[in-house]
Design an enzyme around this catalytic site. Structure first.
Site, PDB file in Angstrom:
ATOM      1  CD  GLU A   9      -2.932  -1.103   2.359  1.00 60.76           C
ATOM      2  OE1 GLU A   9      -2.838  -0.215   3.222  1.00 60.76           O
ATOM      3  OE2 GLU A   9      -3.879  -1.900   2.315  1.00 60.76           O
ATOM      4  CD  GLU A  37      -3.458  -6.116   3.995  1.00 61.64           C
ATOM      5  OE1 GLU A  37      -4.325  -5.388   4.520  1.00 61.64           O
ATOM      6  OE2 GLU A  37      -2.249  -5.835   3.994  1.00 61.64           O
TER       7      GLU A  37
HETATM    8  C1  BGP Z   1      -4.297  -2.462   5.622  1.00 62.43           C
HETATM    9  C2  BGP Z   1      -2.858  -2.613   6.062  1.00 62.43           C
HETATM   10  C3  BGP Z   1      -2.661  -3.520   7.226  1.00 62.43           C
HETATM   11  C4  BGP Z   1      -3.803  -3.627   8.208  1.00 62.43           C
HETATM   12  C5  BGP Z   1      -5.170  -3.549   7.567  1.00 62.43           C
HETATM   13  C6  BGP Z   1      -6.338  -3.382   8.522  1.00 62.43           C
HETATM   14  O1  BGP Z   1      -4.478  -1.208   5.066  1.00 62.43           O
HETATM   15  O2  BGP Z   1      -2.034  -3.076   5.019  1.00 62.43           O
HETATM   16  O3  BGP Z   1      -1.440  -3.188   7.798  1.00 62.43           O
HETATM   17  O4  BGP Z   1      -3.608  -2.855   9.295  1.00 62.43           O
HETATM   18  O5  BGP Z   1      -5.253  -2.510   6.621  1.00 62.43           O
HETATM   19  O6  BGP Z   1      -6.560  -2.046   8.842  1.00 62.43           O
HETATM   20  P1  BGP Z   1      -6.542  -1.485  10.326  1.00 62.43           P
HETATM   21  O7  BGP Z   1      -5.419  -2.151  10.990  1.00 62.43           O
HETATM   22  O8  BGP Z   1      -6.318  -0.026  10.194  1.00 62.43           O
HETATM   23  O9  BGP Z   1      -7.864  -1.807  10.900  1.00 62.43           O
END
Ligand code: BGP
Length: 466
Positions: free
Chosen positions: A167, A365
Site C-alpha cells: 500500500e 488482503e
Molecule cells: C491495511 C494494512 C494492514 C492492516 C489492515 C487493517 O491497510 O495493510 O497493515 O492494518 O489494513 O486495517 P486497520 O489495521 O487499520 O484496521
C-alpha cells in the site's frame, strides 16, 4: 448450497507485517511507529504500542504450526528494515534480525507454506525520517535499494515471491495529507514527491532484483479503493476519475505500464505541484514493471464533485477536486467505520482483466475487523465469528464469478492469520483466524480458522446467497 470450485494451486493464505506481529525484540533501531509510541502513547488505542504485538518473534514456531493446522498454503509478512539492517548507510546487517528472518522462512517451508516477503509496510526507520525526511528524499530511495539487495542476497535462495511495497499510497496520505501516521504533516506538494519517490523506489528495487538474476518473481501490493461517482453527471464522474488517478491509478499504472496516469500529471502540472523527477528516472519506472500484483481490498470510495468549499488554508490537496459522501443505504463495518461492498472485488478483477493486461494477481488482503470478539466465545472458548465467514464467502463469490469470466487471479489472502497490532487502532479491532489473549498471549483458533481449513483442503467455497 452450491459449491464454487477455485483454480488448481490457488493460494489460500493470509497476510501480516513485521511491525504488527513481531514485537520489538531489538530496541536499538526504531521505526516511525516505535518512535511515535515512545513519545506519545495517547495516540494509540488504550495506550497499546508495538512492543509485544502478537509476539511472533518469540513464538514463530508455534504460530506457524497453527497456520499449518488451519490449512494455509501461503503467508505474507514483511521484513522490518529497522530489524534487519543495523546501519542503513553501510548496510551492515543485524545478525539477530537476519537469523530471525532466516528461521521464519525455513519454518514456513518446512510446513509447506509459501513465504511471500514484503520489503516495506509503513515502517520507515525513524533515523531516516529525521535526517532526510524519509520518502521525501531520493537518497533514502538509494538506501532502500541497498537494503533490498541484502534481503535478496540472504533469502533469495528460498523466497520466490517478493513484494516491494504494501500500500504505497498509505504513507503518502497518512504521513503527508490526513495526519494519521507520524510525522502528521499536511503538505500536498511533499505528498506528491513521496508518491513519485516510492514509485521510483519500487522500480529501482525491481531493477536490482532482475540484475541479480534472482529466480523468483517480484510484485507490489496496492490497496485498490474504486471511486464510484454519486451520479452519471459529468462533474461527479470527473471527480471520481481524479480520485482514482491519485489514489489508485498512480501506482497501478506505474506498476503495470511503467508510467503515471496522464490525468494525474496534467492536474499536478496545472496546479504547479508536479514532482521533481528526471527523464532517466522515468525510464527506470518505464522499464521495471511488476511480475504480479497483490490487491488489498476493504472498501470503495464514494465520490462526488465538490459542493462545499475547499479549505485553502491546508494548501494544495487532491481533495480540491472531489468530496466523499455517504451513500444512502450502504452497509457498514461499524467497528472500523468502513463500508462493506463485496461487488467491488468483481469490478477490480474486471478492471485488471480489461485494462491492465490481465496480469496475474491475487487478493493480498481482505478482512473484517471486529471489536469485542470475546462476546462470541462458546463454551469451549472458541470465538464463533460467523460474520467473518459470511464476509469472506460473499467476497469470494464475486471473485469466483470474475475468475469464471477470465480474471487471472491466483489466490486469496485474508488480513490476518493471527490477531495483530493495528497501528493507531492497536488491538481494538480483531481480524484473525486465530485469536490472541493479550495478557497471556494464548492463541486459539476461531470458527473461521476451521472454515478456511476446509476451504483450503477442498478448494471450494459455499456460494453466497444460494
Ligand atoms: C491495511 C494494512 C494492514 C492492516 C489492515 C487493517 O491497510 O495493510 O497493515 O492494518 O489494513 O486495517 P486497520 O489495521 O487499520 O484496521
Amino acid at each position: 448450497m452450491s459449491k464454487l470450485k477455485f483454480p488448481q494451486d490457488f493460494w489460500w493464505g493470509a497476510a501480516t507485517s513485521g511491525p504488527q506481529s513481531e514485537g520489538r525484540f531489538n530496541k536499538k533501531n526504531r521505526n516511525i511507529f516505535d518512535y511515535w509510541f515512545d513519545n506519545d502513547k495517547t495516540a494509540f488505542f488504550n495506550g497499546v504500542g508495538p512492543d509485544i504485538a502478537s509476539n511472533f518473534y518469540n513464538s514463530y514456531k508455534e504460530d506457524i504450526k497453527m497456520l499449518k493446522e488451519i490449512g494455509l498454503n501461503s503467508l505474507r509478512t514483511s521484513i522490518q528494515w529497522t530489524r534487519f539492517i543495523k546501519d542503513y548507510e553501510t548496510v551492515e546487517i543485524d545478525e539477530d534480525g537476519a537469523k530471525f528472518y532466516n528461521n521464519v522462512i525455513n519454518e514456513l517451508i518446512k510446513n509447506e507454506i509459501i513465504p511471500v516477503l514484503n520489503l516495506f509496510h509503513f515502517d520507515m526507520p525513524m533515523e531516516l525520517q529525521e535526517k532526510y525526511g524519509g520518502w521525501e528524499s531520493k537518497y533514502v530511495v538509494e538506501l532502500f535499494v541497498k537494503y533490498a539487495r541484502k534481503a535478496f542476497e540472504l533469502f533469495g535462495d528460498r523466497v520466490k515471491h517478493w513484494v516491494t511495497f504494501n500500500e504505497p499510497i498509505v504513507p503518502v496520505e497518512a504521513q503527508y495529507m490526513y495526519k494519521f501516521h507520524y510525522p502528521l504533516i499536511v503538505d500536498g506538494k511533499k505528498a506528491v514527491q513521496v508518491l513519485y519517490n516510492t514509485a521510483l523506489a519500487s522500480a529501482k528495487v525491481i531493477k536490482e532484483f532482475r540484475n541479480m538474476k534472482n529466480d523468483g518473481e517480484i510484485g507490489i501490493i496496492l490497496n485498490l479503493t474504486p471511486s464510484y461517482p454519486r451520479s452519471e453527471s459529468t462533474e461527479d464522474k470527473k471527480a471520481a476519475d481524479i480520485s482514482d488517478a491519485f489514489f489508485n491509478n498512480s501506482f497501478l499504472d506505474t506498476a503495470i505500464y511503467g508510467k503515471f496516469p496522464e490525468l494525474l500529471v496534467e492536474i499536478l502540472k496545472k496546479d504547479n505541484v508536479l514532482w521533481d523527477g528526471t527523464l532517466k528516472e522515468l525510464e527506470i519506472i518505464r522499464e521495471n514493471t511488476v511480475d504480479f500484483l497483490g490487491v488489498n481490498y476493504y472498501q470503495p470510495k464514494r465520490v462526488k464533485a465538490r459542493e462545499s468549499g475547499f479549505d485553502v488554508s491546508k494548501g494544495w490537496l487532491p481533495d480540491k477536486y472531489f468530496e466523499h459522501y455517504d451513500m444512502p443505504g450502504r452497509r457498514m463495518n461499524i467497528y472500523r467505520g468502513w463500508e462493506i461492498y463485496p461487488q467491488a472485488i468483481y469490478d477490480i478483477a474486471k478492471n485488471i482483466q480489461e485494462n491492465y493486461k490481465n496480469i496475474k494477481w491475487f487478493i493480498s488482503e481482505n478482512g473484517m475487523g471486529v471489536e469485542g470478539e470475546e462476546r462470541f466465545k462458546n463454551s469451549d472458548g472458541i470465538i464463533e465469528d460467523d460474520y467473518r465467514i459470511d464476509f469472506y464467502r460473499e467476497h469470494l463469490t464475486y471473485l469466483h464469478k470474475a475468475i469464471q469470466e477470465g480474471a487471472n487471479c491466483f489466490g486469496y489472502h485474508t488480513w490476518t492469520p493471527i490477531d495483530c497490532w493495528s497501528w493507531t487502532n492497536a488491538y481494538k479491532n480483531r481480524y484473525g483466524f486465530i485469536s490472541v489473549d493479550l495478557p497471556t498471549q494464548i492463541k486459539t483458533i476461531k470458527k473461521s480458522g476451521y472454515w478456511i481449513k476446509k476451504v483450503s483442503e477442498t478448494n471450494e467455497v459455499e456460494e453466497w446467497g444460494k
